[in-house]
Design an enzyme around this catalytic site. Structure first.
Site, PDB file in Angstrom:
ATOM      1  N   GLU A  60       0.801  -1.232   0.000  1.00  0.00           N
ATOM      2  CA  GLU A  60       0.000   0.000   0.000  1.00  0.00           C
ATOM      3  C   GLU A  60       0.827   1.273   0.000  1.00  0.00           C
ATOM      4  OE1 GLU A  60      -0.621  -2.673   1.898  1.00  0.00           O
ATOM      5  OE2 GLU A  60      -2.626  -3.305   1.283  1.00  0.00           O
ATOM      6  N   HIS A 129     -11.277  -3.767   9.873  1.00  0.00           N
ATOM      7  CA  HIS A 129     -11.972  -3.478   8.618  1.00  0.00           C
ATOM      8  C   HIS A 129     -13.135  -2.504   8.813  1.00  0.00           C
ATOM      9  CE1 HIS A 129      -9.719  -6.951   7.184  1.00  0.00           C
ATOM     10  NE2 HIS A 129     -10.077  -6.631   5.955  1.00  0.00           N
TER      11      HIS A 129
END
Ligand code: TPP
Lengths: 327, 342
Positions: A60, A129
């Site tokens: 990322e 999440h």
């Protein structure tokens, strides 16, 4: 008019912008062959090829920095964060480079890029999440932060974000991807920095954004039955905040309730309250109330998870209480 | 002291270089050296502030690599960026003015020593965090490939040179970006300036495999080790890597073995490095060595070299005057450059 799901509205926005400007490209994990975890880039790989819909390795921070470099040198990248929470790993590149580099370079470079993807509290996805990054990123200078909430604004805002010459963090909500709405057949864009008046009213200003807009809408149904007339504003732009719209509403209602999914401490609501005190204190008839998520990692257990975020009943009660005080 | 790594041999006589090319390289190295010496002087006289990391000793790397590039290629640096900026063509006066925080600085006084930028010279930065520039350089290289292959622009054959230190190669961004560069055959040179130290951390104490160039192999990428005190050697490997990148054959990892002659930054007392180590490396001064090469091969005479030294000294003095006389940014412009519209 065509009935469109929110994820498809986003997809149309990307497709249209890639079609009109060949420097626009998408990158991220599983955006290409797989078509995106929420199908926002479905079939675009076949249409535009592997360089324009680039499947990246799971790295990322580095692919975010790569987008910064591409943007500095003339391309217009759209990063999909498979889940926006993963972009915490890219905090370095987003904060130091995407956000600050135009300034530290003294205007030498601009960084036209969009970082978009699903976030917010879903259904029992667990703490990591279920993050709301807007709170972490609002302190970073040089970023625009936008949260879409309907298929209509999702499409128009994403198109505007792609055309914007600045880095835009574009928040989608996992639980809104399947929302349906009739969208116009003609092309349209929605300004990034304008709040949306969802429902005009006179008794109280409710400021909200993203999925909480829909919880507020639900609460309003109950409030209407009780003869209460709230003004509902979807902030859309979390940075910069649209104080023209917010201020005009406060001058009308003199009462404010903020409904957010963000955590309370250091959240968007905290920032709004401080700014309202700076700018409109004399207009207020009551202290600003904020309904935020609990300051805890989102629990997996469904019941606890529900308790963590604000529910329509709580909104209804808070508004009723504020109006009943009649101060 | 850890045993010194043997420097790779380079067959200098076999290298082709004209007198004019030699003078360009020499001038660039002198410019770098004199500029940094002036910075030290200004810093210690309290005229320059902040973290200032000088490049003395490493000139052969900047010159050898950047002078092997075209002017439309990209350069991406670190916090030790003054000399990379100079080699890339940013005028000394604008670099100096930046270090004085002036409006005429290459980052208009907003960046400072570790944030040098010039869009005109394709200098992508100046990055104060370790390794943070590597992904950005990767993005510039991706952009070249995108223009060439997705937009079918045959003139898009620009190469990006990305510099960083040995300490930085222990950071994830290094590995992540090597992987992507090799995967997509991006036109990029990863140039490691292995000066043996990351502030006070000896390379061997931080790295499981100190021969960094060998790390290229696992990515299927050519990795080369070069004597970073020999500008001819650096230039030769750079030229080869540039040609490969331009031809679409992908990235190269270059490990230049070099040494910084001063402390990590001007705030560093430099107490850890042994006298013997410093002396051994000082004896390999890349500028003296290249001078000797040019003279031995009768490419130039001492007069020509002196002429360059004098000219550069004047240029540095002029840069200093320019920087001192330049205006500071206007307080009215405090908010300028946050967004593209400003
Ligand atoms: C992310 C990050 N961590 C720590 C630092 C502090 N720091 C500045 S330079 C440096 C050493 C870097 O060494 P190396 O990569 O070998 O480069 P050199 O200074 O030798 O050129 C460190 C640890 C930093 N700038 N960024």
């Amino acid at each position: 008019m065509a009935e469109t799901l929110l994820f498809n509205a986003l997809r149309e926005a990307i497709d249209e912008e890639m079609g009109r400007d060949d420097t626009v490209f998408v990158l991220g994990e599983d955006v290409g062959v797989y078509g995106g975890s929420y199908k926002v880039t479905k079939d675009l790989y076949d249409k535009y090829g592997e360089l324009r819909v680039l499947d990246t390795p799971i790295a990322e921070n580095s692919f975010t920095g790569m987008a910064v470099g591409a943007a500095m040198t003339g391309l217009r990248p759209i990063i999909e964060g498979m889940n926006m929470g993963f972009l915490l790993l890219a905090f370095n590149q987003i904060a130091n480079n995407a956000g600050m580099l135009r300034y530290t370079s003294g205007g030498n470079f601009k960084i036209p890029m969009v970082i978009r993807g699903p976030g917010g509290v879903g259904r029992q996805l667990g703490a990591e999440h279920s993050q709301r990054l807007e709170a972490y990123f609002q302190a970073v200078p040089g970023l625009k932060i936008v949260a879409c909430s309907t298929p209509y604004n999702a499409k128009g805002l994403l198109k505007a974000a792609i055309r914007d010459d600045n880095p835009v963090l574009f928040f989608e909500h996992v639980l809104l991807y399947n929302l349906k709405e009739d969208l116009p057949n003609h092309e349209y864009v929605v300004p990034l920095d304008k709040a949306e008046i969802v429902r005009p009213g006179k008794d109280v200003t409710i400021l909200t954004y993203s999925r909480m807009r829909h919880h507020v809408t639900q609460a309003v149904k109950g409030l209407e039955k009780k003869g209460i007339d709230p003004e509902v504003i979807d902030l859309i732009s979390l940075k910069p905040l649209d104080f023209d719209t917010i201020g005009a509403s406060i001058k009308k209602t003199h009462r404010v309730i903020i409904v957010e999914e963000c955590m309370k401490t250091g959240g968007i609501g905290a920032e709004i309250i401080a700014s309202i005190n700076d700018r409109y204190f004399d207009e207020l008839d009551a202290p600003v109330v904020r309904l935020s998520s609990q300051d805890i990692p989102t629990p997996y257990n469904g019941k606890l998870e529900t308790l963590t975020i604000v529910q329509p009943k709580q909104i209804e009660a808070a508004v009723e209480n504020m109006v009943a005080l009649n101060v | 002291m850890v045993q010194e790594r043997t420097l790779p041999q380079f067959q200098a006589p076999a290298a082709q270089i004209t007198a004019d090319e030699g003078l360009v390289l020499y001038e660039d190295m002198i410019l770098g050296r004199y500029f940094e010496d002036k910075c030290a002087e200004m810093y210690y006289r309290g005229k320059m502030f902040g973290f200032v990391h000088l490049y003395n000793g490493q000139e052969a790397v900047s010159t050898g690599v950047i002078k092997a590039l075209r002017s439309d290629d990209y350069v991406c640096s670190t916090y030790r960026d003054h000399v990379h900026a100079l080699s890339a063509g940013v005028p000394a006066q604008n670099v100096m003015a930046e270090l004085f925080g002036k409006e005429t600085g290459c980052s208009r006084g907003r960046g400072g020593s570790m944030h040098l930028f010039s869009s005109e010279h394709n200098l992508l930065g100046g990055f104060a965090f370790i390794g943070e520039g590597i992904p950005v350089a990767l993005g510039a290289a991706f952009q070249s490939r995108y223009r060439k292959d997705a937009l079918k622009d045959p003139s898009a054959d620009q190469v990006t040179a990305c510099f960083f230190g040995d300490g930085t190669t222990n950071n994830g961004q290094f590995f992540e970006c090597l992987n992507m560069a090799a995967l997509w055959k991006l036109p990029i040179l990863f140039v490691v300036e292995n000066n043996k130290w990351a502030i006070g951390m000896a390379h061997e104490r931080a790295t499981s495999q100190p021969e960094i160039y060998k790390k290229a192999a696992v990515f299927g990428m050519p990795g080369v080790e070069v004597d970073g005190m020999d500008v001819m050697a650096v230039r030769a490997v750079a030229q080869e890597a540039v040609a490969r990148a331009r031809a679409g054959e992908g990235p190269t990892l270059i490990e230049a073995l070099t040494y910084r002659f001063r402390g990590h930054s001007l705030a560093d007392p430099d107490e850890l490095r042994s006298k013997a180590e410093k002396e051994a490396w000082l004896a390999r001064d890349p500028i003296k060595r290249f001078e000797a090469y040019l003279l031995e091969h009768s490419l130039v005479d001492e007069g020509a070299l002196k002429e360059i030294r004098d000219r550069i000294q004047t240029r540095i003095d002029d840069a200093l005057t320019f920087a001192e006389d330049s205006p500071e940014p206007s307080p009215d412009d405090l908010y300028k450059y946050i967004f593209a519209e400003d």
